[in-house]
Design a protein around this motif. Structure first.
Motif, short mmCIF file in Angstrom:
data_model
loop_
_atom_site.label_atom_id
_atom_site.label_comp_id
_atom_site.label_asym_id
_atom_site.label_seq_id
_atom_site.Cartn_x
_atom_site.Cartn_y
_atom_site.Cartn_z
N PHE A 8 1.14 -1.47 0.07
CA PHE A 8 0.02 0.25 0.30
C PHE A 8 1.08 1.10 0.21
O PHE A 8 2.03 1.49 0.65
CB PHE A 8 -0.97 0.00 1.39
N PRO A 10 1.14 4.58 1.14
CA PRO A 10 -0.32 5.90 1.49
C PRO A 10 -0.87 6.85 1.01
O PRO A 10 -1.28 7.91 1.69
CB PRO A 10 0.13 6.17 3.14
N GLY A 13 -2.62 6.85 -1.34
CA GLY A 13 -3.70 5.94 -1.44
C GLY A 13 -4.39 4.57 -2.08
O GLY A 13 -5.60 4.15 -2.42
N GLU A 14 -3.26 4.26 -2.58
CA GLU A 14 -3.26 2.83 -3.61
C GLU A 14 -2.49 1.66 -3.61
O GLU A 14 -1.20 2.27 -2.66
CB GLU A 14 -3.67 3.36 -5.43
N ASP A 50 -7.49 -3.59 5.95
CA ASP A 50 -8.26 -2.10 5.39
C ASP A 50 -6.76 -1.65 5.44
O ASP A 50 -6.42 -1.04 7.15
CB ASP A 50 -9.52 -1.46 6.49
N THR A 52 -6.58 1.36 5.43
CA THR A 52 -5.90 3.13 6.16
C THR A 52 -6.35 2.94 7.04
O THR A 52 -5.83 4.23 8.09
CB THR A 52 -7.66 3.54 5.40
N GLU A 53 -6.63 2.09 8.21
CA GLU A 53 -6.37 1.59 9.23
C GLU A 53 -4.57 1.95 10.33
O GLU A 53 -4.33 0.65 9.27
CB GLU A 53 -7.30 0.38 9.77
N TYR A 54 -4.47 2.75 10.75
CA TYR A 54 -3.10 2.11 11.17
C TYR A 54 -3.03 0.42 12.09
O TYR A 54 -2.01 0.71 12.35
CB TYR A 54 -3.01 3.02 12.08
#
Length: 180
Positions: A8, A10, A13-14, A50, A52-54
């Motif tokens: 990922f 960051p 975002g992809e 996911d 996007t979750e730390y």
């Protein structure tokens, strides 16, 4: 198999395209000419991960190689912990990787040889337990704490427990998978 977070990007975002992925096996020294280069054509991130979750759960990805890996005396397959693997609390395990050897983010130093401690940059690396001479993959490095001092006795490392994903691995991986 590796950590999903390795794929990922960051800022964008992809996820990274497969053609950018490769691995090197069979060497403990990054300057050695006796290495096996491995190219990948596909990877599958766990469907419930996911990025996007730390502190995302299900941090696991399975990769498909372009060609079969040529095993030799330095490159060998590893078995995977099955769902019956009990607690390894106070057991001797080995976490290895090629992460940074210093904490200076503006000038990160990569080691010349593989490290048997967790460092920043080791995400996706193996946590291996030996069962009667057979190495077994029991975890994948998820994160390493820089604040506590990576690679130090009190440094905190987090691993994805492989035995919790036996069904997913069996359903997703192609070919023979050795479960112990």
């Amino acid at each position: 198999m590796t950590a999903s977070l390795d794929f990922f990007h960051p800022r964008r975002g992809e996820y990274l395209p497969e053609e950018l992925l490769y691995a090197i096996a069979g060497v403990a020294n990054r300057f050695s000419g006796q290495r096996v280069n491995i190219e990948f054509v596909y990877y599958e991130v766990h469907p419930e991960y996911d990025a996007t979750e730390y502190d995302a759960l299900n941090d696991l990805a399975i990769l498909e190689t372009r060609r079969p890996i040529k095993f030799n005396d330095r490159v060998k397959p590893i078995c995977i912990a099955n769902e019956n693997m009990g607690s390894l609390l106070l057991s001797r395990v080995a976490a290895v990787g090629w992460g940074q050897t210093n904490r200076n983010m503006s000038d990160p130093q990569l080691p010349d040889t593989v490290q048997f401690v967790n460092q920043k940059g080791d995400s996706g690396g193996p946590l291996v337990y030996n069962i009667r001479g057979t190495p077994v993959l029991v975890g994948i490095t998820k994160s390493v704490s820089v604040d506590l001092g990576c690679g130090h006795l009190l440094g905190l490392s987090v691993f994805t427990r492989i035995s919790s994903y036996t069904k997913y691995i069996n359903d997703t991986a192609e070919g023979d998978v050795c479960f112990v």
